[in-house]
Motif scaffolding. Structure first.
Motif, PDB file in Angstrom:
ATOM      1  N   SER A   1     -50.761 -72.431  38.332  1.00 20.88           N
ATOM      2  CA  SER A   1     -51.163 -72.692  39.713  1.00 20.88           C
ATOM      3  C   SER A   1     -52.078 -73.908  39.797  1.00 20.88           C
ATOM      4  O   SER A   1     -52.811 -74.218  38.845  1.00 20.88           O
TER       5      SER A   1
ATOM      6  N   ARG B   1     -54.390 -76.115  43.131  1.00 18.55           N
ATOM      7  CA  ARG B   1     -54.704 -76.242  44.543  1.00 18.55           C
ATOM      8  C   ARG B   1     -55.057 -77.689  44.854  1.00 18.55           C
ATOM      9  O   ARG B   1     -55.930 -78.274  44.200  1.00 18.55           O
TER      10      ARG B   1
ATOM     11  N   ARG C   1     -44.024 -69.531  47.229  1.00 14.63           N
ATOM     12  CA  ARG C   1     -44.816 -70.020  46.097  1.00 14.63           C
ATOM     13  C   ARG C   1     -46.004 -70.874  46.562  1.00 14.63           C
ATOM     14  O   ARG C   1     -47.068 -70.826  45.957  1.00 14.63           O
TER      15      ARG C   1
ATOM     16  N   GLN D   1     -52.059 -74.571  48.285  1.00 12.56           N
ATOM     17  CA  GLN D   1     -52.113 -73.710  47.110  1.00 12.56           C
ATOM     18  C   GLN D   1     -50.722 -73.604  46.528  1.00 12.56           C
ATOM     19  O   GLN D   1     -49.793 -73.196  47.227  1.00 12.56           O
TER      20      GLN D   1
ATOM     21  N   ASN E   1     -48.461 -71.956  43.585  1.00 16.90           N
ATOM     22  CA  ASN E   1     -48.336 -70.929  42.547  1.00 16.90           C
ATOM     23  C   ASN E   1     -46.937 -70.952  41.933  1.00 16.90           C
ATOM     24  O   ASN E   1     -46.018 -71.539  42.514  1.00 16.90           O
TER      25      ASN E   1
END
Length: 124
Positions: A17, A19, A67, A82, A84
């Motif tokens: 992940s 951000r 996602r 974000q 993921n």
């Protein structure tokens, strides 16, 4: 006039992940829709996600649905992406963009202001 400064990004393994942040200065941030786009080498810039000026409406390209999450904090004049469950095909330079009182448009030409871009690399 709006200035957008991006942060975040980097190198991550597949499944990881990241951000991205996009800090706005100048005009009232809450009056602007925010979009996220990406451009891989040799490819055109493509739409990833967007959130309208009020934060009520969001839009995602099919390949990132479930996602990626696009959000905004108007008190901090910052938008976020974000990401993921990242995949190698997500590797690209990511750009944030702003559109005055816009909806969550997926069109590159709809946005008036752009961030400097940040590299996201996903290794397999």
């Amino acid at each position: 006039q709006v200035q957008l400064v991006q942060s975040g990004g980097g190198l991550v393994q597949a499944g990881g992940s990241l951000r991205l942040s996009c800090a706005a200065s100048g005009r009232t941030f809450s009056s602007y829709a925010m979009g996220w786009f990406r451009q891989a080498p040799g490819k055109e810039r493509e739409f990833v996600a967007a959130i309208n000026w009020s934060g009520v409406s969001t839009r995602y390209t099919d390949s990132v649905k479930g996602r990626f999450t696009c959000s905004r904090d108007n008190a901090k004049n910052t938008g976020y992406l974000q990401m993921n469950s990242l995949k190698p095909e997500d590797t690209a330079v990511y750009y944030c963009a702003a559109q005055y009182f816009g909806g969550a448009s997926g069109a590159v030409g709809a946005y008036n202001y752009w961030g400097q871009g940040t590299q996201v690399t996903v290794s397999s």
